[in-house]
Structures are given as structure tokens and as C-alpha cells.
Design an enzyme around this catalytic site. Structure first.
Site, short mmCIF file in Angstrom:
data_model
loop_
_atom_site.label_atom_id
_atom_site.label_comp_id
_atom_site.label_asym_id
_atom_site.label_seq_id
_atom_site.Cartn_x
_atom_site.Cartn_y
_atom_site.Cartn_z
N LYS A 114 5.58 1.71 -7.13
CA LYS A 114 6.82 0.95 -6.93
C LYS A 114 6.66 -0.54 -7.21
O LYS A 114 7.49 -1.13 -7.91
CB LYS A 114 7.34 1.15 -5.50
N ASN A 129 13.73 0.37 -2.61
CA ASN A 129 13.11 1.65 -2.29
C ASN A 129 13.36 2.70 -3.36
O ASN A 129 12.57 3.62 -3.52
CB ASN A 129 13.65 2.18 -0.94
N ASN A 150 15.14 -6.12 11.28
CA ASN A 150 13.87 -6.74 10.92
C ASN A 150 13.72 -6.70 9.40
O ASN A 150 13.72 -5.63 8.80
CB ASN A 150 12.74 -5.95 11.59
N ARG A 162 10.42 7.26 -3.07
CA ARG A 162 11.83 7.35 -3.48
C ARG A 162 12.09 6.81 -4.89
O ARG A 162 13.15 7.02 -5.46
CB ARG A 162 12.73 6.64 -2.47
N ALA A 209 0.81 -1.22 0.00
CA ALA A 209 0.00 0.00 0.00
C ALA A 209 0.84 1.27 0.00
O ALA A 209 0.33 2.35 -0.26
CB ALA A 209 -0.92 0.01 1.22
N TYR A 231 1.03 -5.27 -47.90
CA TYR A 231 0.21 -4.12 -47.54
C TYR A 231 0.05 -3.22 -48.75
O TYR A 231 1.04 -2.77 -49.33
CB TYR A 231 0.92 -3.37 -46.40
C1 UD1 Z 1 9.39 -1.68 7.95
C2 UD1 Z 1 9.49 -2.16 9.40
C3 UD1 Z 1 10.95 -2.21 9.79
C4 UD1 Z 1 11.72 -3.11 8.85
C5 UD1 Z 1 11.52 -2.67 7.42
C6 UD1 Z 1 12.10 -3.70 6.49
C7 UD1 Z 1 7.48 -1.35 10.48
C8 UD1 Z 1 6.93 -0.37 11.40
N1 UD1 Z 1 8.78 -1.24 10.23
O1 UD1 Z 1 9.89 -0.36 7.91
O2 UD1 Z 1 11.09 -2.69 11.11
O3 UD1 Z 1 13.10 -3.08 9.18
O4 UD1 Z 1 10.11 -2.57 7.11
O5 UD1 Z 1 12.08 -3.24 5.18
O6 UD1 Z 1 6.77 -2.21 10.02
N2 UD1 Z 1 3.04 -0.52 3.81
C9 UD1 Z 1 1.68 -0.58 3.68
N3 UD1 Z 1 0.93 0.35 4.32
C10 UD1 Z 1 1.49 1.32 5.09
C11 UD1 Z 1 2.88 1.36 5.20
C12 UD1 Z 1 3.64 0.42 4.57
O7 UD1 Z 1 1.14 -1.44 3.00
O8 UD1 Z 1 0.74 2.14 5.64
C13 UD1 Z 1 3.83 -1.52 3.10
C14 UD1 Z 1 4.78 -0.90 2.12
O9 UD1 Z 1 4.15 -0.78 0.84
C15 UD1 Z 1 5.92 -1.90 2.11
C16 UD1 Z 1 5.90 -2.46 3.51
O10 UD1 Z 1 4.62 -2.20 4.03
O11 UD1 Z 1 5.66 -2.93 1.20
C17 UD1 Z 1 6.96 -1.84 4.41
O12 UD1 Z 1 6.70 -0.45 4.46
P1 UD1 Z 1 7.87 0.62 4.59
O13 UD1 Z 1 7.28 1.97 4.64
O14 UD1 Z 1 8.91 0.36 3.58
O15 UD1 Z 1 8.38 0.23 6.05
P2 UD1 Z 1 9.73 0.69 6.68
O16 UD1 Z 1 9.55 2.01 7.29
O17 UD1 Z 1 10.82 0.50 5.74
CA CA Z 2 11.00 -0.30 3.33
#
Ligand code: UD1
Ligand code: CA
Length: 521
Positions: free
Chosen positions: A26, A255, A197, A19, A14, A414
Site C-alpha cells: 500500500k 485504505n 483518533n 484492502r 508495516a 539505427y
Molecule cells: C489506527 C488506530 C485508530 C485510529 C486509526 C486512524 C490503533 C490501535 N488504532 O487504527 O485509533 O483511528 O489508526 O487511521 O492504533 N501498522 C503497523 N504495524 C501493525 C499495525 C499497523 O506498522 O502491526 C501501521 C499500518 O501500516 C498503518 C498504521 O500503523 O500505517 C495504522 O494501522 P491500521 O491497521 O490502519 O490501524 P487502524 O486499525 O486503522
Molecule cells: Ca487505517
């Protein structure tokens, strides 16, 4: 060991992916011939889950319609306006629960029993739409660890040299995973932790549902963090475990476009190595690109600078390359494909194509046939043992078996308004530099003369020709182009003939031939 199929896999997709700086969401960017989310769906499918759900929000329509194409069975969950991975999983889980209940109702399984009993139960795998190097084997290992350890939550982690931006894994003195702290919320001593993580988990559905209800936005980003579920699960008495990924680079997310290219390269190396281990000779892995859905048989050979895309298939003993790009092309056993650009074509066993050949969609070359240098084909079936060796365009045509199309021939398909097709039989000899104006049919065993323009059907066994006779005007260059290098060359040749004392008989013959041609013209 093969893990039990999970009740569901949830793919988070979502996020906005800002970036990438792209009009394309993405997760729809592609590497190895698949979108990022399609890689996640393929890995998920390897677990044979009961259900698959993708959580979407940003560019919802584009993402959902792509998912409908590549994984029609997958459910779409819409994330609400609450930001964060915890919110995303809440929305995904409620979609899974709703559809599970709906399925139970449809099957007549829900009678008096409470709807709650029909929510998703068992293991739910949560992964991300932007981690294309995570494959089914890695997800399977995580599920297996979760089962073996009897965990409420099992998180995939990795040891990385630079953990900036990631959530850190905080372990107790006994090594047990206590919680995850996001980079932005982490004090210096937590930021020093190198175990991160990966954002991929297996949850017990019931425990996840309970913990999600207790998430708060009390953190640096004001979001619902899925990562907080780990500490909540521990508080509720559940076991929390971790699997450290054997190869940290495999869990790296995409990203931006630098990471997109890096992931594409890494995935390609993995794919190419897989084929080499399966018996395919790849002379230069560094310049060979093979999409995830391509298939090759053992003892196929791929030469440098070759790109195999889409559903391309290369059979045993075939050689493809160098410098060849094939998309959705089937290459038969023992065929040779040299410096070719082709798509949606089928090359028969033992056939030869190239060098410098353009195969457009609908090209079908039969067994031991040949499409040679500087030939373009489109919607053309060229039968077994038939050849189009040099400098031709064959469009909208059927050529039978054992026929030959002479150098420089054009199938004119053609007329400026409509496209028509031509049909050439078996054992036909089309002369060089022919123009076949479609629709036209050439019967079996027929010949056409050099330079012929074929506007009408040619019956089997006939010779068709319409070339103008050659005229020879003796001495024309010396008379009409005096003083040119050609005139000088002509004079020198004449003098040489004279001094060799060309027999008078030969001179007479030459003069007679010249007169003849003048007469005809
Ligand atoms: C998240 C983790 C972090 C981990 C990292 C690994 C959390 C709070 N943090 O951080 O610990 O090290 O991933 O890459 O979970 N997404 C949604 N809805 C949202 C937000 C995100 O579907 O509201 C999806 C994004 O599209 C993506 C994934 O969740 O596929 C991770 O989201 P992202 O914003 O990249 O999380 P990070 O801040 O990188
Ligand atoms: Ca991420």
C-alpha cells in the site's frame, strides 16, 4: 511559531494494506508523483527531526529499498511478529534507541555512563505511511501544541460525520482527553462520539517507553494498541492533550483504491491552488494535474488538460497546454508548449513546441527554437533559432543554430544493429523529405535538396542532392488508363486548353520540356 525539531519522527508502514487488493504494498502506491510513504517522509522532513525511522514488515524488501531511494537518511525498523500499532512503535523505538546509543559510542560520548542515558529523549512524532494529506505544517502545529501544553502525549484528532472504524476520543467532563477506544472495542455510547483518533501523535520519549512496556493484548483484536498509551500516560501522571485538525479530510488515511483516488484528487487541488496563489495562471484546475515535486514560476500559464509530472519546471511567461503531459521537462521563459507528450527534455526560452509533438528523453531545444507538428525527437540537441517544423523524426542528432530541417525529414539513427548520431551545423537548410543516414555530418551553411538521401558528409556551404530527374510522358493517362475519371479529367483539361487557344509558343515550350525530360531519363 516554529516548533523545536523533535528528537525523531516514526512512520508506521508495516501493515499489509489488504484492502488495496494489490501486489504492490500500500505505502508504495503513488499520488502526485510520490509514493504514500514518500509523502509521509516529506512531511516528516519539514520538522527537521534528529532521526527518522520507518517501521516495516509487510513486503519488507520492496518498502525498505524504496525508502533507501527517496530518503536515504531514514532508518528502517523491522516489526516483530506481535501485531498492532503498539508493537510497531516498540520496534521503532528500540531501533531509535539502538542507533542513538551506537552514534554516542561512535562519537566517544559513551564512556562509563549507562547506555540508558543515551536512549532517545524528548519528543517523538509518530505518524502513518498512509496519510498523504498530512503535511509538515499540520505535524508542526501538533508539535507546537505538545510543547505549549507541556504534554506527555498529544494526539491529532478530527471531527468526522462517519466515525466508523476509527478509534474514538473519550474526553472527561472538563474536556481533558482520557483515553482512546477502538471502534471494535467501543460500546454504543462511545461509538456515538464523532471525534476520532487520526493516528498521529507526539510523545515524550521516556513516557512512551514506560507505557509501551505496560501494553497488553486484552482487546477485541488481540493486538498491542498504541492508543492505550494515552490512558497509561495519564495514570503515570502525564498530561494528555489533543489538537483537532482544522480540516478533517486532511487526516483521512488511504485504505483502498477509492480512497487512493480521493486523496490524489484532494492533494492535487491543494497543489494547484498553491501554484495559483503563487502567481501561476491555471485555466482549469479540474483538468490540471501537478505532481508534488514540480516547480512553476509566477506568470507561467497552464491550459486545460495538462499533466506536469516528476521534476518538471516551467519558467515565467511560458504557456503549457492544452492537453500536454510533461515528465521531468524543463520549459524555458516565455516558451509555448502546445499538445505535447514529453519526458526528460529541455525547452529553451521563447521556444515553440507542438501541436502534436513527442519529445523523448535527451531532447534539448535551444532559445527560440521550434519543434513543430507531428515531430518526434530523442537524444537530440536542436540549437537556438533552429527549427524542425513538420512531420519529422530527429533521433541521436545535434543540430546547430539557425538551421532548418525540412518537412518530413528523418534522421536514420539505427541500422538494425547499432545506433549512430548525426551532426548538422549552423545555418543549414535541410530540404523537405530528406533521409539522413547516420553517422553523417553536414557543415555550416550547407543546403540539401528536396528528397535527398544523405549518406555521406556534406561540406560547409555545399549543396547536396541526389534526387532522380522527373520524367513526363505526355498523354499517358488517356492511353494507358482509358475510361477512368483521371482520363476524363485529362481530356477536359486538354479541351479547355484547346478552346482557350493556348498560344502556339506555349504549346511548343511544353512539348520541348517533355522531350527534354524523356531524354534525361
Ligand atoms: C489506527 C488506530 C485508530 C485510529 C486509526 C486512524 C490503533 C490501535 N488504532 O487504527 O485509533 O483511528 O489508526 O487511521 O492504533 N501498522 C503497523 N504495524 C501493525 C499495525 C499497523 O506498522 O502491526 C501501521 C499500518 O501500516 C498503518 C498504521 O500503523 O500505517 C495504522 O494501522 P491500521 O491497521 O490502519 O490501524 P487502524 O486499525 O486503522
Ligand atoms: Ca487505517
Amino acid at each position: 511559531m516554529t516548533p523545536t525539531p523533535p528528537a525523531a519522527v516514526m512512520i508506521l508502514a508495516a501493515g499489509a494494506g489488504t484492502r488495496m487488493r494489490s501486489a504492490t504494498p500500500k505505502v508504495l502506491h503513488r499520488i502526485a508523483g510520490r509514493s504514500l510513504v514518500a509523502h509521509a517522509l516529506a512531511a516528516a522532513a519539514e520538522l527537521d527531526p534528529g532521526r527518522t525511522v520507518v517501521v516495516v514488515r509487510h513486503e519488507r524488501e520492496a518498502v525498505a529499498s524504496h525508502i533507501a531511494d527517496v530518503a536515504p537518511h531514514a532508518l528502517i525498523a523491522d516489526q516483530d511478529a506481535v501485531p498492532g500499532t503498539g508493537s510497531a512503535v516498540r520496534c521503532g523505538l528500540s531501533t531509535l534507541d539502538a542507533t542513538t546509543v551506537a552514534a554516542a559510542v561512535a562519537a566517544g560520548a559513551i564512556g562509563d555512563r549507562a547506555v540508558l542515558d543515551n536512549q532517545v529523549q524528548g519528543s517523538v512524532v509518530v505518524t502513518s505511511g498512509d496519510v498523504p494529506l498530512v503535511d509538515g505544517a499540520l505535524l508542526g502545529a501538533l508539535v507546537a501544541a505538545h510543547e505549549e501544553q507541556g504534554n506527555a502525549v498529544t494526539v491529532l484528532t478530527a471531527e468526522v460525520p462517519d466515525a466508523t472504524g476509527y478509534g474514538r476520543i473519550v474526553r472527561g467532563t472538563d474536556g481533558a482527553v482520557l483515553r482512546i477506544v477502538e471502534h471494535k472495542d467501543a460500546p454504543a455510547e462511545v461509538r456515538a462520539i464523532r471525534e476520532i483518533n487520526a493516528g498521529i501523535y507526539v510523545f515524550d520519549a521516556a513516557g512512551l517507553r514506560d507505557a509501551l512496556a505496560h501494553l497488553t493484548t486484552d482487546n477485541a483484536q488481540g493486538e498491542l494498541y498504541l492508543t492505550d498509551v494515552l490512558a497509561l500516560a495519564r495514570e503515570a501522571g502525564g498530561r494528555v492533550g489533543a489538537l483537532v485538525a482544522p480540516d478533517a479530510s486532511a487526516v483521512e488515511g488511504v485504505n483502498d483504491r477509492v480512497q487512493l483516488a480521493a486523496a490524489g484528487g484532494a492533494l492535487n487541488r491543494r497543489i494547484v491552488e498553491g501554484w495559483m496563489r503563487a502567481g501561476v495562471t491555471v485555466v482549469d484546475p479540474a483538468t490540471t494535474w501537478i505532481d508534488a515535486d514540480v516547480e512553476l514560476e509566477a506568470d507561467a500559464t497552464v491550459l486545460p488538460g495538462t499533466q506536469l509530472h516528476g521534476a518538471t519546471y516551467v519558467a515565467a511567461g511560458a504557456t503549457v497546454g492544452p492537453d500536454t503531459t510533461l515528465t521531468d521537462v524543463e520549459v524555458g521563459e516565455g516558451a509555448t508548449v502546445t499538445r505535447v507528450h514529453g519526458s526528460l527534455a529541455k525547452i529553451g526560452p521563447g521556444a515553440t513546441v507542438g501541436p502534436f509533438t513527442y519529445l523523448r528523453p535527451g531532447t534539448v531545444l535551444g532559445k527560440k527554437g521550434k519543434i513543430g507538428a507531428f515531430v518526434e525527437t530523442k537524444n537530440a540537441t536542436i540549437g537556438a533559432h533552429s527549427k524542425v517544423p513538420h512531420l519529422s523524426y530527429v533521433g541521436d542528432a545535434i543540430v546547430g543554430e539557425h538551421s532548418n530541417v525540412g518537412a518530413g525529414s528523418i534522421f536514420v539513427n539505427y541500422d538494425g544493429v547499432t545506433k549512430s548520431s548525426s551532426h548538422v551545423g549552423d545555418h543549414v537548410r535541410i530540404g523537405s523529405d530528406n533521409t539522413l543516414i547516420a553517422p553523417v555530418e553536414i557543415g555550416d551553411g550547407a543546403y540539401t535538396g528536396a528528397g535527398a538521401i544523405i549518406r555521406h558528409d556534406v561540406p560547409a556551404g555545399a549543396l547536396a542532392l541526389n534526387a532522380v530527374s522527373q520524367q513526363v510522358v505526355e498523354g499517358w493517362v488517356e492511353r494507358r488508363r482509358p475510361g477512368t475519371p483521371s482520363a476524363a479529367a485529362a481530356r477536359a483539361a486538354q479541351d479547355a486548353d484547346d478552346s482557350r487557344g493556348l498560344s502556339s509558343g506555349a504549346q511548343e515550350e511544353r512539348a520541348a520540356a517533355a522531350a527534354d525530360h524523356k531524354g534525361e531519363a
